[in-house]
Design a protein around this motif. Structure first.
Motif, PDB file in Angstrom:
ATOM      1  N   ALA A  51       0.936  13.495   2.920  1.00 19.93           N
ATOM      2  CA  ALA A  51       2.212  13.276   4.182  1.00 19.93           C
ATOM      3  C   ALA A  51       1.962  11.945   4.812  1.00 19.93           C
ATOM      4  O   ALA A  51       3.064  11.347   5.311  1.00 19.93           O
ATOM      5  N   ALA A  52       0.696  11.306   4.929  1.00 19.62           N
ATOM      6  CA  ALA A  52       0.498  10.144   5.668  1.00 19.62           C
ATOM      7  C   ALA A  52       0.933   8.884   4.600  1.00 19.62           C
ATOM      8  O   ALA A  52       0.709   7.755   5.210  1.00 19.62           O
ATOM      9  N   ALA A  53       1.291   9.050   3.150  1.00 19.40           N
ATOM     10  CA  ALA A  53       1.608   7.994   2.427  1.00 19.40           C
ATOM     11  C   ALA A  53       2.648   7.179   2.850  1.00 19.40           C
ATOM     12  O   ALA A  53       2.341   5.885   3.093  1.00 19.40           O
ATOM     13  N   ALA A  54       3.923   7.826   3.380  1.00 20.15           N
ATOM     14  CA  ALA A  54       4.900   6.740   3.934  1.00 20.15           C
ATOM     15  C   ALA A  54       4.766   5.716   4.995  1.00 20.15           C
ATOM     16  O   ALA A  54       4.876   4.600   4.914  1.00 20.15           O
ATOM     17  N   GLU A  55       3.754   6.338   5.820  1.00 21.33           N
ATOM     18  CA  GLU A  55       3.649   5.531   7.137  1.00 21.33           C
ATOM     19  C   GLU A  55       2.558   4.342   6.516  1.00 21.33           C
ATOM     20  O   GLU A  55       2.706   3.376   6.789  1.00 21.33           O
ATOM     21  N   ALA A  56       1.531   4.684   5.491  1.00 24.26           N
ATOM     22  CA  ALA A  56       0.776   3.582   5.268  1.00 24.26           C
ATOM     23  C   ALA A  56       1.488   2.471   4.422  1.00 24.26           C
ATOM     24  O   ALA A  56       1.045   1.430   4.605  1.00 24.26           O
ATOM     25  N   ILE A  57       2.460   2.972   3.554  1.00 19.91           N
ATOM     26  CA  ILE A  57       3.189   1.878   2.950  1.00 19.91           C
ATOM     27  C   ILE A  57       3.831   1.043   3.706  1.00 19.91           C
ATOM     28  O   ILE A  57       3.783  -0.269   3.763  1.00 19.91           O
ATOM     29  N   ALA A  58       4.403   1.727   4.762  1.00 13.30           N
ATOM     30  CA  ALA A  58       5.269   0.952   5.779  1.00 13.30           C
ATOM     31  C   ALA A  58       4.504  -0.170   6.585  1.00 13.30           C
ATOM     32  O   ALA A  58       4.957  -1.197   6.668  1.00 13.30           O
ATOM     33  N   LEU A  59       3.164   0.078   6.781  1.00 11.45           N
ATOM     34  CA  LEU A  59       2.351  -0.853   7.279  1.00 11.45           C
ATOM     35  C   LEU A  59       1.634  -1.896   6.212  1.00 11.45           C
ATOM     36  O   LEU A  59       0.663  -2.401   6.746  1.00 11.45           O
ATOM     37  N   GLY A  60       1.956  -1.572   5.013  1.00  8.23           N
ATOM     38  CA  GLY A  60       1.430  -2.731   4.067  1.00  8.23           C
ATOM     39  C   GLY A  60       0.253  -2.377   3.336  1.00  8.23           C
ATOM     40  O   GLY A  60      -0.256  -3.010   2.384  1.00  8.23           O
ATOM     41  N   ALA A  61      -0.102  -0.840   3.212  1.00  5.29           N
ATOM     42  CA  ALA A  61      -1.091  -0.460   2.245  1.00  5.29           C
ATOM     43  C   ALA A  61      -0.755  -0.853   1.040  1.00  5.29           C
ATOM     44  O   ALA A  61       0.245  -0.548   0.372  1.00  5.29           O
ATOM     45  N   GLU A  62      -1.666  -1.514   0.220  1.00  2.00           N
ATOM     46  CA  GLU A  62      -1.392  -1.937  -1.159  1.00  2.00           C
ATOM     47  C   GLU A  62      -1.913  -0.759  -2.086  1.00  2.00           C
ATOM     48  O   GLU A  62      -1.945  -1.047  -3.404  1.00  2.00           O
ATOM     49  N   GLY A  63      -2.044   0.384  -1.661  1.00  2.00           N
ATOM     50  CA  GLY A  63      -2.563   1.383  -2.526  1.00  2.00           C
ATOM     51  C   GLY A  63      -3.525   2.172  -1.432  1.00  2.00           C
ATOM     52  O   GLY A  63      -3.528   2.052  -0.255  1.00  2.00           O
ATOM     53  N   VAL A  64      -4.537   3.038  -2.045  1.00  2.00           N
ATOM     54  CA  VAL A  64      -5.362   3.978  -1.336  1.00  2.00           C
ATOM     55  C   VAL A  64      -6.571   3.825  -1.871  1.00  2.00           C
ATOM     56  O   VAL A  64      -7.052   3.910  -2.829  1.00  2.00           O
TER      57      VAL A  64
END
Lengths: 87, 560
Positions: free
Chosen positions: B269-282
């Motif tokens: 569920a936390a993926a969307a927020e991470a992408i918005a903050l610029g995460a280039e992956g996990v």
């Protein structure tokens, strides 16, 4: 006046659904008890007693309403318990 | 002006008046009351009503999910069954304080014995109990105070629940007297981007209303600051706001060398927020959440659905999943329920999984199946690897079950020391700095009394990381970092200088780390890392790194 109803909330009668139910009981002004299955009835105006019953989704509970407009209070509470508040 | 040393979390700065959090109340003494039972009952009822009213009002103001929790707490305070129980105890001649305490405690015990969902309500009851007893004793209510204006919260330490529900419009900054940089308070503060300095022993002397600057970047709390200091702090706050709103770009050094910035996630569920903050992956997906509430392992299809949800959020991107890491602080009954004297050194991570291989097999099978129907670059790693033999065991099993890329976490010093041989037996390594620090320094990460040793800046820890970095270069295999150390903007530069090829962190730390990396070239990063490595201790390493970093920036002509 009494009726038996099946619990509709996904997480049973804990937390928010328990709070909504107890609030409605207190607001009704009637004396109400709730019993899970064949268990002993407890004061439905007591959120702690209600939570402690550990009532889960799909469990059958029996409501007994005493005083006030018993039929209307019972209708309202039965509807509340049959609805899924966690959905 | 007075400077108080602590450990800063992140890079934030805050300025404001101190409000101290009241300590937990001691248990009321069980002595006979000198009032009669009716008089005691009046006192109890009055305090219960005041607390219920206060919780109700807080609920109305908070709104959302917090409103339901607080309203339910308000109802607990005036619960008829509870009031009956209190009256019974008062009839035995107890004081109102003691009767309230005992009545709540007995309900608490009943709820926590029921476990799960109901067990969580036990903590809510505790909080109500403390509030009522405090009111009876005419003491300030425990928990996070609400003075009605923005403030800097000073506490001995904060319960995770308190940290998670801090009102960020009111709490400008957080200072804890106890607790280290890897305490749960620190991790939550980082996750929520709360400006925090933890383990600031000198903060015990701060009083309500004192003016302070909380300077996380410099690990300081400045008490009674000068006007110049306050002005400088406000300018830095404004500068950070500007940086936070700057466009999100991939992580890279000043010369353009890419350093992928990845997210540590605990649920899909936390993926969307991470992408918005610029995460280039996990860089670290923890799978414990799938297991922690269960008294049995979830089935393959159940797991696969969760993994698919995660992988679908990162098409074409790297997603590193860590298989179940249980043991020590997070025991699971179906994996290991033997009581151990030193659980951190016991049957945990890969050791526990190997003993219960069916669980590991199911998890790897579910991961491979999810990978087959999605487009992310799935990589799977094992926790707590100590030997080359364990590495071989894990990669062979992962490959057998259809996982294409298998790696290991380097958390145990033995694996770091033999990193080249470990990397020879797998596809990649990811350094878990929290556990690596705990095991290198022999300092329990959950123990406040040894928190001063729990510092990833320690040159001994850095030297092990350097060894893994060197092994990565020698074998041509990636070496990531997925501990809290990567979230420290200056330490992130050191880690890259030591050979880390990607950094994974709480998504809220991405902006600060991105900005920090962009300030230094590869040569700067090496020089900064060398300075830290050569130091005598953690504080000296940080100081040395900062000095070299500052001179690197001033020596360079400004960017065109």
């Amino acid at each position: 006046m009494e009726r038996t109803v099946r619990i509709g909330s996904t997480h049973g009668l804990h937390a928010r659904p328990a709070k909504l139910f107890t609030q409605a009981v207190v607001a009704s002004g009637s004396g109400v008890t709730i019993a899970k299955g064949d268990g002993a009835p407890v004061n439905a105006a007591s959120i702690l007693a209600v939570i402690a019953q550990g009532i889960d989704h799909g469990d059958e509970v029996t409501l007994v309403v005493d005083g006030g407009d018993e039929a209307a209070v019972l209708d309202e509470l039965v509807e509340l318990l049959g609805t899924d508040h966690d959905g | 002006m007075k400077e108080i040393q602590g450990t800063g979390i992140g890079q934030g700065v805050a300025v404001g008046p101190v409000v101290r959090m009241a300590d937990r109340l001691p248990e009321p003494v069980d002595r006979p009351s000198h009032l009669d039972a009716e008089r005691e009952e009046e006192r109890a009822r009055a305090s219960l009503a005041v607390v219920a009213d206060d919780l109700q009002r807080r609920g109305a103001r908070a709104g959302g999910a917090a409103k339901d929790v607080l309203e339910a707490q308000a109802m607990m305070a005036e619960d008829p069954t509870l009031v009956e129980d209190i009256a019974k105890r008062l009839a035995q001649g107890k004081t109102a304080e003691r009767a309230v305490f005992e009545a709540f405690a007995s309900f608490r015990e009943m709820l926590s014995a029921m476990g799960g969902y109901l067990g969580e309500r036990a903590a809510d009851l505790d909080d109500v109990s403390q509030r009522v007893v405090a009111h009876l004793l005419k003491l300030p209510a425990p928990g996070v105070p609400d003075p009605g204006h923005p403030f800097v919260l000073v506490a001995r330490d904060l319960a995770p629940a308190d940290t998670a529900t801090l009102d960020l419009d009111r709490v400008l900054g957080l200072v804890t007297i106890d607790g280290g940089p890897t305490s749960h308070t620190a991790i939550l503060a980082r996750e929520k981007s709360i400006v925090a300095v933890v383990g600031a022993a000198g903060a015990a002397e701060l009083a309500d209303g004192d003016s302070v600057i909380v300077d996380a970047e410099r690990d300081l709390v400045v008490a009674d600051p000068t006007i110049v200091q306050v002005g400088e702090a406000r300018e830095r706050i404004a500068e950070r706001t500007r940086a936070a709103t700057a466009p999100v770009t991939p992580g890279r050094l000043a010369d353009g060398t890419p350093v992928p910035l990845l997210a540590n996630l605990g649920s899909a569920a936390a993926a969307a927020e991470a992408i918005a903050l610029g995460a280039e992956g996990v860089g670290l997906f923890r799978t414990e959440f799938l297991f922690l509430d269960a008294d049995r392992a979830p089935g393959i299809t159940e797991q696969q659905a969760q993994y698919e949800k995660l992988l679908a959020a990162f098409p074409g991107r790297k997603v590193v999943v860590r298989v179940l890491d249980a043991g020590a602080d997070k025991p699971l009954s179906f994996l290991n329920d033997a009581a151990e004297e030193n659980p951190a050194l016991g049957l945990r991570g890969i050791r526990a999984l190997r003993r219960t291989e069916a669980i590991l097999r199911e998890q790897l099978t579910a991961l491979a199946a999810a990978d087959a129907v999605t487009n992310a670059d799935l990589q799977v790693m094992a926790p707590m690897i100590a030997t080359v033999e364990e590495t071989r065991y894990f990669t062979a099993l992962a490959n057998e079950l259809g996982v294409k890329t298998a790696g290991v976490m380097i958390e145990v010093p033995s694996a770091a020391l033999l990193a080249e041989r470990v990397l020879g037996a797998c596809d990649f390594a990811s350094i878990g700095t929290n556990d690596l620090t705990q095991y290198t320094m022999a300092a329990d990460r959950l123990l406040g009394t040894v928190a001063n040793l729990q510092d990833p800046w320690h040159p001994a820890v850095l030297q092990l990381i350097a060894e893994v970095g060197r092994a990565g270069r020698a074998t041509g295999k990636p070496v990531g970092i997925c501990g809290e150390a990567a979230a420290d903007p200056l330490l992130a530069v050191v880690l890259v200088g030591l050979g880390a090829t990607s950094l994974s962190m709480s998504p809220s730390a991405l902006a600060d780390v991105r900005a920090s990396l962009a300030r230094y070239g590869p040569d700067d990063a090496h020089a900064i890392a060398r300075a830290a490595l050569a130091a005598e201790g953690a504080a000296e390493a940080k100081q040395a790194a900062r000095a070299v970093a500052e001179s690197a920036i001033t020596a360079r002509p400004p960017a065109p």
